[in-house]
Design a protein around this motif. Structure first.
Motif, PDB file in Angstrom:
ATOM      1  N   VAL A   1     -85.860 -68.159  25.640  1.00 23.96           N
ATOM      2  CA  VAL A   1     -85.483 -67.609  24.347  1.00 23.96           C
ATOM      3  C   VAL A   1     -85.288 -68.745  23.345  1.00 23.96           C
ATOM      4  CG1 VAL A   1     -83.515 -66.508  23.175  1.00 23.96           C
ATOM      5  CG2 VAL A   1     -84.465 -65.488  25.253  1.00 23.96           C
ATOM      6  N   PRO A   2     -85.726 -68.571  22.087  1.00 25.01           N
ATOM      7  CA  PRO A   2     -85.476 -69.607  21.067  1.00 25.01           C
ATOM      8  C   PRO A   2     -83.986 -69.901  20.952  1.00 25.01           C
ATOM      9  CG  PRO A   2     -86.983 -67.934  20.226  1.00 25.01           C
ATOM     10  CD  PRO A   2     -86.478 -67.430  21.544  1.00 25.01           C
ATOM     11  N   GLU A   3     -83.644 -71.162  20.746  1.00 28.76           N
ATOM     12  CA  GLU A   3     -82.234 -71.540  20.656  1.00 28.76           C
ATOM     13  C   GLU A   3     -81.546 -70.897  19.461  1.00 28.76           C
ATOM     14  OE1 GLU A   3     -81.863 -75.764  20.696  1.00 28.76           O
ATOM     15  OE2 GLU A   3     -82.816 -76.007  22.673  1.00 28.76           O
ATOM     16  N   CYS A   4     -82.320 -70.557  18.446  1.00 29.72           N
ATOM     17  CA  CYS A   4     -81.744 -70.004  17.211  1.00 29.72           C
ATOM     18  C   CYS A   4     -81.409 -68.521  17.316  1.00 29.72           C
ATOM     19  CB  CYS A   4     -82.694 -70.246  16.039  1.00 29.72           C
ATOM     20  SG  CYS A   4     -84.286 -69.384  16.180  1.00 29.72           S
ATOM     21  N   LEU A   5     -81.757 -67.875  18.433  1.00 33.15           N
ATOM     22  CA  LEU A   5     -81.566 -66.429  18.549  1.00 33.15           C
ATOM     23  C   LEU A   5     -80.723 -66.052  19.766  1.00 33.15           C
ATOM     24  CD1 LEU A   5     -85.174 -65.108  17.785  1.00 33.15           C
ATOM     25  CD2 LEU A   5     -83.255 -65.298  16.197  1.00 33.15           C
ATOM     26  N   ASP A   6     -79.995 -64.939  19.637  1.00 34.96           N
ATOM     27  CA  ASP A   6     -79.306 -64.386  20.797  1.00 34.96           C
ATOM     28  C   ASP A   6     -80.246 -63.408  21.500  1.00 34.96           C
ATOM     29  OD1 ASP A   6     -79.319 -62.096  19.227  1.00 34.96           O
ATOM     30  OD2 ASP A   6     -77.183 -62.189  18.753  1.00 34.96           O
ATOM     31  N   LEU A   7     -79.779 -62.833  22.616  1.00 32.39           N
ATOM     32  CA  LEU A   7     -80.645 -61.958  23.402  1.00 32.39           C
ATOM     33  C   LEU A   7     -81.046 -60.694  22.645  1.00 32.39           C
ATOM     34  CD1 LEU A   7     -79.036 -62.259  26.960  1.00 32.39           C
ATOM     35  CD2 LEU A   7     -81.273 -63.111  26.231  1.00 32.39           C
ATOM     36  N   LYS A   8     -80.157 -60.176  21.828  1.00 28.56           N
ATOM     37  CA  LYS A   8     -80.476 -58.971  21.058  1.00 28.56           C
ATOM     38  C   LYS A   8     -81.648 -59.226  20.133  1.00 28.56           C
ATOM     39  CE  LYS A   8     -78.418 -55.790  17.678  1.00 28.56           C
ATOM     40  NZ  LYS A   8     -77.170 -55.452  16.942  1.00 28.56           N
ATOM     41  N   ASN A   9     -81.594 -60.291  19.360  1.00 23.79           N
ATOM     42  CA  ASN A   9     -82.667 -60.584  18.409  1.00 23.79           C
ATOM     43  C   ASN A   9     -83.932 -61.060  19.113  1.00 23.79           C
ATOM     44  OD1 ASN A   9     -81.534 -60.169  15.617  1.00 23.79           O
ATOM     45  ND2 ASN A   9     -79.963 -61.498  16.461  1.00 23.79           N
ATOM     46  N   ALA A  10     -83.751 -61.760  20.233  1.00 22.30           N
ATOM     47  CA  ALA A  10     -84.919 -62.259  20.967  1.00 22.30           C
ATOM     48  C   ALA A  10     -85.769 -61.125  21.511  1.00 22.30           C
ATOM     49  CB  ALA A  10     -84.463 -63.163  22.110  1.00 22.30           C
ATOM     50  N   ALA A  11     -85.155 -59.993  21.817  1.00 17.58           N
ATOM     51  CA  ALA A  11     -85.909 -58.859  22.363  1.00 17.58           C
ATOM     52  C   ALA A  11     -86.893 -58.270  21.359  1.00 17.58           C
ATOM     53  CB  ALA A  11     -84.945 -57.776  22.838  1.00 17.58           C
ATOM     54  N   CYS A  12     -86.732 -58.625  20.086  1.00 18.58           N
ATOM     55  CA  CYS A  12     -87.644 -58.137  19.044  1.00 18.58           C
ATOM     56  C   CYS A  12     -88.980 -58.865  19.050  1.00 18.58           C
ATOM     57  CB  CYS A  12     -87.017 -58.336  17.665  1.00 18.58           C
ATOM     58  SG  CYS A  12     -85.449 -57.509  17.403  1.00 18.58           S
ATOM     59  N   ILE A  13     -89.078 -59.978  19.781  1.00 19.03           N
ATOM     60  CA  ILE A  13     -90.180 -60.906  19.556  1.00 19.03           C
ATOM     61  C   ILE A  13     -91.412 -60.744  20.450  1.00 19.03           C
ATOM     62  CG2 ILE A  13     -90.785 -63.371  19.609  1.00 19.03           C
ATOM     63  CD1 ILE A  13     -87.973 -64.012  18.729  1.00 19.03           C
ATOM     64  N   PRO A  14     -91.277 -60.644  21.774  1.00 19.94           N
ATOM     65  CA  PRO A  14     -92.430 -60.924  22.649  1.00 19.94           C
ATOM     66  C   PRO A  14     -93.729 -60.196  22.337  1.00 19.94           C
ATOM     67  CG  PRO A  14     -90.443 -60.762  23.959  1.00 19.94           C
ATOM     68  CD  PRO A  14     -90.074 -60.344  22.574  1.00 19.94           C
ATOM     69  N   LEU A  15     -93.708 -58.870  22.285  1.00 19.91           N
ATOM     70  CA  LEU A  15     -94.963 -58.145  22.148  1.00 19.91           C
ATOM     71  C   LEU A  15     -95.622 -58.385  20.795  1.00 19.91           C
ATOM     72  CD1 LEU A  15     -95.821 -54.800  23.705  1.00 19.91           C
ATOM     73  CD2 LEU A  15     -96.488 -55.169  21.345  1.00 19.91           C
ATOM     74  N   THR A  16     -94.838 -58.303  19.729  1.00 21.50           N
ATOM     75  CA  THR A  16     -95.430 -58.471  18.402  1.00 21.50           C
ATOM     76  C   THR A  16     -95.816 -59.925  18.129  1.00 21.50           C
ATOM     77  OG1 THR A  16     -93.164 -58.496  17.545  1.00 21.50           O
ATOM     78  CG2 THR A  16     -94.397 -56.454  17.317  1.00 21.50           C
ATOM     79  N   ALA A  17     -94.999 -60.867  18.589  1.00 25.70           N
ATOM     80  CA  ALA A  17     -95.331 -62.279  18.367  1.00 25.70           C
ATOM     81  C   ALA A  17     -96.575 -62.677  19.148  1.00 25.70           C
ATOM     82  CB  ALA A  17     -94.152 -63.167  18.759  1.00 25.70           C
ATOM     83  N   LEU A  18     -96.683 -62.223  20.399  1.00 29.26           N
ATOM     84  CA  LEU A  18     -97.887 -62.516  21.177  1.00 29.26           C
ATOM     85  C   LEU A  18     -99.114 -61.829  20.582  1.00 29.26           C
ATOM     86  CD1 LEU A  18     -96.612 -62.383  24.872  1.00 29.26           C
ATOM     87  CD2 LEU A  18     -97.443 -64.397  23.631  1.00 29.26           C
ATOM     88  N   THR A  19     -98.917 -60.636  20.016  1.00 30.41           N
ATOM     89  CA  THR A  19    -100.020 -59.968  19.325  1.00 30.41           C
ATOM     90  C   THR A  19    -100.531 -60.848  18.199  1.00 30.41           C
ATOM     91  OG1 THR A  19     -99.141 -57.769  19.849  1.00 30.41           O
ATOM     92  CG2 THR A  19    -100.701 -57.919  18.024  1.00 30.41           C
ATOM     93  N   ALA A  20     -99.599 -61.373  17.399  1.00 33.19           N
ATOM     94  CA  ALA A  20     -99.992 -62.243  16.289  1.00 33.19           C
ATOM     95  C   ALA A  20    -100.680 -63.512  16.800  1.00 33.19           C
ATOM     96  CB  ALA A  20     -98.762 -62.612  15.456  1.00 33.19           C
TER      97      ALA A  20
END
Length: 332
Positions: free
Chosen positions: A114-133
């Motif tokens: 997980v990025p150091e700048c994010l907690d687990l709640k916010n980090a869960a927003c990232i994987p699928l959409t970020a990998l899509t991009a």
């Protein structure tokens, strides 16, 4: 452990059942993770309706969910990049999804820190959409200082694609609802079109790349604004033969997808453009790069609403309605 189970495909949608299942086992290359949050995506509803069976023919009953954040509990004998208590996140491998549950066993190559700048709640927003991009930009072979149009960029995909595109040095143009204009401008959008009052296809031309998030009803307009020899990646159009070959599918699927995507290949051929269809795959290395981008640029994410696991059906219905201001999550 508790898990959200799909028992049957239904083109009109169906209720997901919460039930107790066995704890997952880990192999020598696997990591056991206690899930904190799972992201809910349009893809989950597509799976329920059986719309991706040709691409990924899941066996039922199926634990639902495609992405998560959580904490490492145990590791296999061949795992060295992760240790107990590490904060991690991932998009699950296509052949083994199932994040709407308490624990997950996942191959180490699909996992990232997980990025150091994010907690687990916010980090869960990232994987699928970020990998899509990331995978879309890789297909497009984007170059700094060139332009990209992201259709419907005010949704959860845009929230990831826009800042990542800016990190690659791209000029970003998007369309969407005016009520979300300020939010996407703050993410780095250079030019915004209100889809209710403006027709971008009558104003834009010679755009280098297009990332389509809407599908068939917009593709003709998107090809119109795309330059000669430009490239378009669609997340909602139809798969074509190029996609089937890239995914290593059988001759039969190559033939079927070749027929399905012929219309869009023909659209692209008029100006010698390239049409790609993308179905995002897991990739831990790419996701580690995403973590670096987030930490270097202090990128923030948008959480729309958080549901409990036993509210999974409400969460799926919310996402299916569209109009989200960010990611819908399930707290495990």
């Amino acid at each position: 452990m508790k898990a959200a189970i799909l028992n049957k495909y239904d083109k009109n949608g169906t209720e997901i059942e919460i039930k107790d299942i066995s704890m997952p086992e880990i192999g020598e290359n696997d990591v056991l993770v206690k899930i904190a949050y799972a992201g809910v995506n349009p893809l989950d509803n597509m799976i329920v309706r059986g719309e991706v069976k040709l691409i990924t023919p899941y066996k039922l009953p199926l634990v639902m969910g495609n992405e998560f954040s959580g904490t490492v509990v145990d590791i296999g004998s061949n795992v060295s990049d992760f240790k107990k208590d590490d904060l991690v996140y991932a998009r699950m491998p296509l052949e083994k999804i199932g994040t709407f549950c308490e624990y997950i066993s996942i191959d180490k190559d699909a996992l990232a820190h997980v990025p150091e700048c994010l907690d687990l709640k916010n980090a869960a927003c990232i994987p699928l959409t970020a990998l899509t991009a990331m995978q879309a930009f890789e297909l497009l072979d984007v170059k700094s200082k060139e332009s990209i149009f992201i259709s419907g960029g005010t949704g959860s995909l845009g929230a990831m694609a826009i800042p990542i595109a800016k990190s690659f040095g791209l000029k970003v143009i998007t369309s969407g609802s005016s009520r979300n204009k300020d939010r996407v401008i703050s993410l780095g959008v250079d030019e915004f079109f209100d889809y209710k009052t403006q027709d971008y296809s009558e104003i834009l031309s010679d755009v280098d790349y297009v990332l389509d998030t809407i599908g068939e009803k917009e593709l003709e307009k998107e090809f119109k604004i795309l330059k000669h020899n430009g490239s378009l990646v669609s997340l909602k159009g139809l798969p074509n033969k190029e996609f089937a070959e890239r995914m290593g599918f059988s001759f039969v699927k190559k033939t079927l997808f070749g027929i399905a995507g012929k219309k869009f290949d023909s659209m692209a051929s008029k100006k010698n453009q390239n049409y790609y269809f993308l179905f995002v795959e897991s990739n831990g290395a790419q996701l580690e790069k995403v973590s670096e981008i987030f930490d270097q640029n202090n990128i923030e994410v948008s959480v729309d609403e958080v549901f409990e696991l036993d509210e999974v059906n409400e969460a799926l219905k919310k996402v299916d309605k569209g109009g989200s201001k960010g990611k819908t999550l399930i707290k495990i």
